[in-house]
Scaffold this motif. Structure first.
Motif, PDB file in Angstrom:
ATOM      1  N   ASP A  88       6.656   8.945  10.980  1.00 60.01           N
ATOM      2  CA  ASP A  88       5.453   7.913  10.506  1.00 60.01           C
ATOM      3  C   ASP A  88       6.186   7.054   9.473  1.00 60.01           C
ATOM      4  O   ASP A  88       6.203   7.970   8.492  1.00 60.01           O
ATOM      5  CB  ASP A  88       4.363   9.341   9.933  1.00 60.01           C
ATOM      6  CG  ASP A  88       3.481   8.698   9.609  1.00 60.01           C
ATOM      7  OD1 ASP A  88       3.202   7.823   9.073  1.00 60.01           O
ATOM      8  OD2 ASP A  88       2.212   9.613   8.254  1.00 60.01           O
ATOM      9  N   ASN A  89       6.467   6.213  10.069  1.00 52.93           N
ATOM     10  CA  ASN A  89       6.469   4.828   8.142  1.00 52.93           C
ATOM     11  C   ASN A  89       5.213   4.118   8.215  1.00 52.93           C
ATOM     12  O   ASN A  89       5.516   3.307   7.453  1.00 52.93           O
ATOM     13  CB  ASN A  89       7.190   4.088   9.550  1.00 52.93           C
ATOM     14  CG  ASN A  89       8.606   4.758   9.714  1.00 52.93           C
ATOM     15  OD1 ASN A  89       8.993   6.082   8.903  1.00 52.93           O
ATOM     16  ND2 ASN A  89       9.320   4.522  10.958  1.00 52.93           N
ATOM     17  N   SER A  90       4.169   4.972   8.331  1.00 54.83           N
ATOM     18  CA  SER A  90       3.412   4.020   8.120  1.00 54.83           C
ATOM     19  C   SER A  90       3.088   3.589   6.539  1.00 54.83           C
ATOM     20  O   SER A  90       2.766   1.568   6.575  1.00 54.83           O
ATOM     21  CB  SER A  90       1.751   4.978   8.082  1.00 54.83           C
ATOM     22  OG  SER A  90       1.679   5.505   7.985  1.00 54.83           O
ATOM     23  N   ARG A  91       3.568   4.018   5.716  1.00 57.56           N
ATOM     24  CA  ARG A  91       3.164   3.856   4.324  1.00 57.56           C
ATOM     25  C   ARG A  91       4.830   2.946   3.905  1.00 57.56           C
ATOM     26  O   ARG A  91       3.844   1.541   2.821  1.00 57.56           O
ATOM     27  CB  ARG A  91       3.316   5.308   3.336  1.00 57.56           C
ATOM     28  CG  ARG A  91       2.046   6.099   2.896  1.00 57.56           C
ATOM     29  CD  ARG A  91       2.408   7.014   2.578  1.00 57.56           C
ATOM     30  NE  ARG A  91       2.382   6.768   1.425  1.00 57.56           N
ATOM     31  CZ  ARG A  91       1.187   6.904  -0.043  1.00 57.56           C
ATOM     32  NH1 ARG A  91      -0.002   6.757   0.905  1.00 57.56           N
ATOM     33  NH2 ARG A  91       1.468   6.131  -0.835  1.00 57.56           N
ATOM     34  N   LYS A  92       5.476   2.883   4.659  1.00 57.38           N
ATOM     35  CA  LYS A  92       6.888   1.542   4.333  1.00 57.38           C
ATOM     36  C   LYS A  92       6.277   0.915   4.710  1.00 57.38           C
ATOM     37  O   LYS A  92       6.308  -1.052   3.994  1.00 57.38           O
ATOM     38  CB  LYS A  92       8.185   2.462   4.645  1.00 57.38           C
ATOM     39  CG  LYS A  92       9.080   3.377   4.173  1.00 57.38           C
ATOM     40  CD  LYS A  92       9.940   3.946   4.733  1.00 57.38           C
ATOM     41  CE  LYS A  92      10.410   5.306   3.769  1.00 57.38           C
ATOM     42  NZ  LYS A  92      11.287   6.265   4.904  1.00 57.38           N
ATOM     43  N   ILE A  93       5.921   0.652   6.077  1.00 55.68           N
ATOM     44  CA  ILE A  93       5.497  -0.474   6.475  1.00 55.68           C
ATOM     45  C   ILE A  93       4.381  -1.400   5.379  1.00 55.68           C
ATOM     46  O   ILE A  93       4.686  -2.636   5.531  1.00 55.68           O
ATOM     47  CB  ILE A  93       4.814  -0.134   8.474  1.00 55.68           C
ATOM     48  CG1 ILE A  93       5.901   0.221   8.852  1.00 55.68           C
ATOM     49  CG2 ILE A  93       4.653  -1.389   8.415  1.00 55.68           C
ATOM     50  CD1 ILE A  93       6.241   0.558  10.008  1.00 55.68           C
ATOM     51  N   TRP A  94       2.995  -0.219   5.335  1.00 56.16           N
ATOM     52  CA  TRP A  94       2.054  -1.294   4.852  1.00 56.16           C
ATOM     53  C   TRP A  94       2.435  -1.424   3.597  1.00 56.16           C
ATOM     54  O   TRP A  94       2.153  -2.461   3.187  1.00 56.16           O
ATOM     55  CB  TRP A  94       0.766   0.515   4.253  1.00 56.16           C
ATOM     56  CG  TRP A  94       0.098  -0.600   3.881  1.00 56.16           C
ATOM     57  CD1 TRP A  94      -1.000  -0.096   2.681  1.00 56.16           C
ATOM     58  CD2 TRP A  94      -1.531  -1.124   4.992  1.00 56.16           C
ATOM     59  NE1 TRP A  94      -1.704  -1.112   2.465  1.00 56.16           N
ATOM     60  CE2 TRP A  94      -2.382  -1.308   3.762  1.00 56.16           C
ATOM     61  CE3 TRP A  94      -1.238  -1.200   5.975  1.00 56.16           C
ATOM     62  CZ2 TRP A  94      -3.313  -2.182   4.062  1.00 56.16           C
ATOM     63  CZ3 TRP A  94      -2.407  -2.227   6.328  1.00 56.16           C
ATOM     64  CH2 TRP A  94      -3.533  -2.320   5.330  1.00 56.16           C
ATOM     65  N   THR A  95       3.369  -0.776   2.491  1.00 50.79           N
ATOM     66  CA  THR A  95       4.482  -0.980   1.555  1.00 50.79           C
ATOM     67  C   THR A  95       4.926  -3.083   2.113  1.00 50.79           C
ATOM     68  O   THR A  95       4.071  -3.508   0.853  1.00 50.79           O
ATOM     69  CB  THR A  95       4.972  -0.735   1.137  1.00 50.79           C
ATOM     70  OG1 THR A  95       4.062   0.428   0.948  1.00 50.79           O
ATOM     71  CG2 THR A  95       5.552  -1.234  -0.342  1.00 50.79           C
ATOM     72  N   VAL A  96       5.444  -2.913   2.574  1.00 51.49           N
ATOM     73  CA  VAL A  96       6.739  -4.480   3.116  1.00 51.49           C
ATOM     74  C   VAL A  96       5.251  -5.051   3.701  1.00 51.49           C
ATOM     75  O   VAL A  96       5.172  -6.266   3.249  1.00 51.49           O
ATOM     76  CB  VAL A  96       7.412  -4.035   3.951  1.00 51.49           C
ATOM     77  CG1 VAL A  96       7.675  -5.703   4.555  1.00 51.49           C
ATOM     78  CG2 VAL A  96       8.264  -3.252   3.612  1.00 51.49           C
ATOM     79  N   LEU A  97       4.036  -4.843   4.756  1.00 50.07           N
ATOM     80  CA  LEU A  97       3.018  -5.924   4.554  1.00 50.07           C
ATOM     81  C   LEU A  97       2.664  -6.702   3.808  1.00 50.07           C
ATOM     82  O   LEU A  97       1.952  -7.879   3.448  1.00 50.07           O
ATOM     83  CB  LEU A  97       2.819  -5.055   5.876  1.00 50.07           C
ATOM     84  CG  LEU A  97       1.055  -5.866   6.650  1.00 50.07           C
ATOM     85  CD1 LEU A  97       1.188  -7.116   7.607  1.00 50.07           C
ATOM     86  CD2 LEU A  97       0.293  -4.900   7.432  1.00 50.07           C
ATOM     87  N   THR A  98       1.800  -5.510   3.109  1.00 52.99           N
ATOM     88  CA  THR A  98       0.803  -5.917   1.935  1.00 52.99           C
ATOM     89  C   THR A  98       1.788  -7.204   0.801  1.00 52.99           C
ATOM     90  O   THR A  98       1.350  -8.103   0.319  1.00 52.99           O
ATOM     91  CB  THR A  98       0.482  -4.769   0.723  1.00 52.99           C
ATOM     92  OG1 THR A  98       1.604  -4.219   0.520  1.00 52.99           O
ATOM     93  CG2 THR A  98      -0.551  -4.487   2.010  1.00 52.99           C
ATOM     94  N   PHE A  99       3.463  -6.674   0.642  1.00 52.56           N
ATOM     95  CA  PHE A  99       4.468  -8.095   0.010  1.00 52.56           C
ATOM     96  C   PHE A  99       4.156  -9.284   0.945  1.00 52.56           C
ATOM     97  O   PHE A  99       4.195  -9.937  -0.298  1.00 52.56           O
ATOM     98  CB  PHE A  99       5.895  -7.204  -0.265  1.00 52.56           C
ATOM     99  CG  PHE A  99       6.199  -8.382  -0.515  1.00 52.56           C
ATOM    100  CD1 PHE A  99       6.108  -8.139  -1.895  1.00 52.56           C
ATOM    101  CD2 PHE A  99       6.971  -9.107   0.084  1.00 52.56           C
ATOM    102  CE1 PHE A  99       6.871  -9.206  -2.461  1.00 52.56           C
ATOM    103  CE2 PHE A  99       8.547  -9.876  -0.325  1.00 52.56           C
ATOM    104  CZ  PHE A  99       8.015 -10.150  -1.770  1.00 52.56           C
ATOM    105  N   LEU A 100       3.952  -8.758   2.417  1.00 53.86           N
ATOM    106  CA  LEU A 100       4.586 -10.081   3.033  1.00 53.86           C
ATOM    107  C   LEU A 100       3.401 -11.179   2.935  1.00 53.86           C
ATOM    108  O   LEU A 100       2.975 -12.327   2.577  1.00 53.86           O
ATOM    109  CB  LEU A 100       5.064  -9.770   4.053  1.00 53.86           C
ATOM    110  CG  LEU A 100       6.416  -9.451   4.074  1.00 53.86           C
ATOM    111  CD1 LEU A 100       5.992  -9.661   5.661  1.00 53.86           C
ATOM    112  CD2 LEU A 100       7.668 -10.701   3.427  1.00 53.86           C
ATOM    113  N   ILE A 101       2.165 -10.577   2.834  1.00 54.52           N
ATOM    114  CA  ILE A 101       0.601 -11.400   2.860  1.00 54.52           C
ATOM    115  C   ILE A 101       0.544 -11.725   1.412  1.00 54.52           C
ATOM    116  O   ILE A 101       0.246 -12.329   1.203  1.00 54.52           O
ATOM    117  CB  ILE A 101      -0.350 -10.221   3.194  1.00 54.52           C
ATOM    118  CG1 ILE A 101      -0.571  -9.870   4.651  1.00 54.52           C
ATOM    119  CG2 ILE A 101      -2.071 -10.835   2.665  1.00 54.52           C
ATOM    120  CD1 ILE A 101      -0.756  -8.750   5.476  1.00 54.52           C
TER     121      ILE A 101
END
Length: 102
Positions: A78-91
Protein backbone atom coordinates in the motif's frame (compact mmCIF):
# COMPACT_ATOMS: atom_id res chain seq x y z
CA UNK A 1 -11.18 21.82 23.66
CA UNK A 2 -12.34 21.49 27.26
CA UNK A 3 -11.84 18.62 29.69
CA UNK A 4 -10.51 16.44 26.86
CA UNK A 5 -13.59 17.01 24.67
CA UNK A 6 -12.92 18.19 21.15
CA UNK A 7 -15.12 20.92 19.66
CA UNK A 8 -16.55 21.56 23.13
CA UNK A 9 -18.37 24.83 22.34
CA UNK A 10 -19.78 23.47 19.09
CA UNK A 11 -21.01 20.30 20.81
CA UNK A 12 -22.59 22.31 23.61
CA UNK A 13 -24.33 24.63 21.13
CA UNK A 14 -25.93 21.78 19.16
CA UNK A 15 -26.47 19.29 21.99
CA UNK A 16 -30.20 19.96 22.25
CA UNK A 17 -30.66 19.21 18.54
CA UNK A 18 -28.66 15.96 18.32
CA UNK A 19 -29.08 12.55 19.91
CA UNK A 20 -26.70 12.06 22.83
CA UNK A 21 -24.75 9.27 21.09
CA UNK A 22 -24.08 11.60 18.13
CA UNK A 23 -23.06 14.46 20.36
CA UNK A 24 -20.64 12.26 22.32
CA UNK A 25 -19.23 10.39 19.32
CA UNK A 26 -15.52 10.55 18.65
CA UNK A 27 -14.48 12.99 15.94
CA UNK A 28 -14.18 11.31 12.53
CA UNK A 29 -11.88 12.21 9.68
CA UNK A 30 -12.86 12.51 6.06
CA UNK A 31 -11.08 9.62 4.37
CA UNK A 32 -10.93 9.50 0.61
CA UNK A 33 -10.33 6.25 -1.31
CA UNK A 34 -6.92 7.15 -2.79
CA UNK A 35 -5.73 3.57 -2.30
CA UNK A 36 -8.57 2.32 -4.51
CA UNK A 37 -8.39 5.11 -7.09
CA UNK A 38 -4.69 4.54 -7.73
CA UNK A 39 -5.44 0.98 -8.81
CA UNK A 40 -8.00 2.07 -11.41
CA UNK A 41 -6.71 2.28 -14.97
CA UNK A 42 -7.55 5.94 -15.61
CA UNK A 43 -5.86 7.13 -12.40
CA UNK A 44 -2.97 4.74 -12.90
CA UNK A 45 -2.34 6.10 -16.39
CA UNK A 46 -2.58 9.74 -15.28
CA UNK A 47 -0.12 9.15 -12.43
CA UNK A 48 2.21 7.18 -14.72
CA UNK A 49 2.26 10.11 -17.14
CA UNK A 50 3.10 12.55 -14.34
CA UNK A 51 5.71 10.24 -12.81
CA UNK A 52 7.53 9.98 -16.14
CA UNK A 53 7.31 13.68 -16.97
CA UNK A 54 10.29 15.98 -17.46
CA UNK A 55 9.37 17.75 -14.20
CA UNK A 56 9.36 14.48 -12.24
CA UNK A 57 12.82 13.65 -13.59
CA UNK A 58 14.12 16.95 -12.12
CA UNK A 59 13.29 15.89 -8.57
CA UNK A 60 12.88 12.11 -8.42
CA UNK A 61 14.23 8.81 -9.62
CA UNK A 62 11.30 8.12 -11.92
CA UNK A 63 12.01 4.39 -12.11
CA UNK A 64 11.54 4.21 -8.33
CA UNK A 65 8.28 6.15 -8.59
CA UNK A 66 7.00 3.72 -11.21
CA UNK A 67 8.03 0.81 -9.01
CA UNK A 68 6.02 2.29 -6.10
CA UNK A 69 3.05 2.76 -8.40
CA UNK A 70 3.25 -0.71 -9.95
CA UNK A 71 3.68 -2.42 -6.58
CA UNK A 72 0.62 -0.55 -5.37
CA UNK A 73 -1.47 -1.45 -8.44
CA UNK A 74 -0.43 -5.11 -8.14
CA UNK A 75 -1.40 -5.03 -4.42
CA UNK A 76 2.13 -5.94 -3.34
CA UNK A 77 2.18 -2.90 -1.03
CA UNK A 78 0.00 0.00 0.00
CA UNK A 79 2.04 2.91 -1.33
CA UNK A 80 -0.93 5.24 -1.64
CA UNK A 81 0.38 7.85 0.82
CA UNK A 82 3.81 8.01 -0.82
CA UNK A 83 2.29 8.17 -4.28
CA UNK A 84 -0.20 10.83 -3.20
CA UNK A 85 2.56 12.96 -1.70
CA UNK A 86 4.62 12.90 -4.90
CA UNK A 87 1.54 13.39 -7.05
CA UNK A 88 0.39 16.48 -5.16
CA UNK A 89 3.91 17.92 -5.30
CA UNK A 90 4.08 17.44 -9.07
CA UNK A 91 0.66 19.01 -9.60
CA UNK A 92 1.58 21.92 -7.31
CA UNK A 93 4.91 22.41 -9.07
CA UNK A 94 3.24 22.35 -12.48
CA UNK A 95 0.60 24.83 -11.42
CA UNK A 96 2.86 27.35 -9.72
CA UNK A 97 6.14 27.00 -11.57
CA UNK A 98 5.86 25.23 -14.92
CA UNK A 99 2.58 26.78 -16.05
CA UNK A 100 3.48 30.28 -14.80
CA UNK A 101 6.76 30.33 -16.69
CA UNK A 102 5.09 29.59 -20.05
Amino acid sequence: MAAGTTKYIFRKAVSEFLPQETNERKKLGFPIPIRVWLRQNDWYQMVTDLFTSKEAEEFFHTEKLLQLLNNHKDKKADNSRKIWTVLTFLIWYDRFFTTCSK
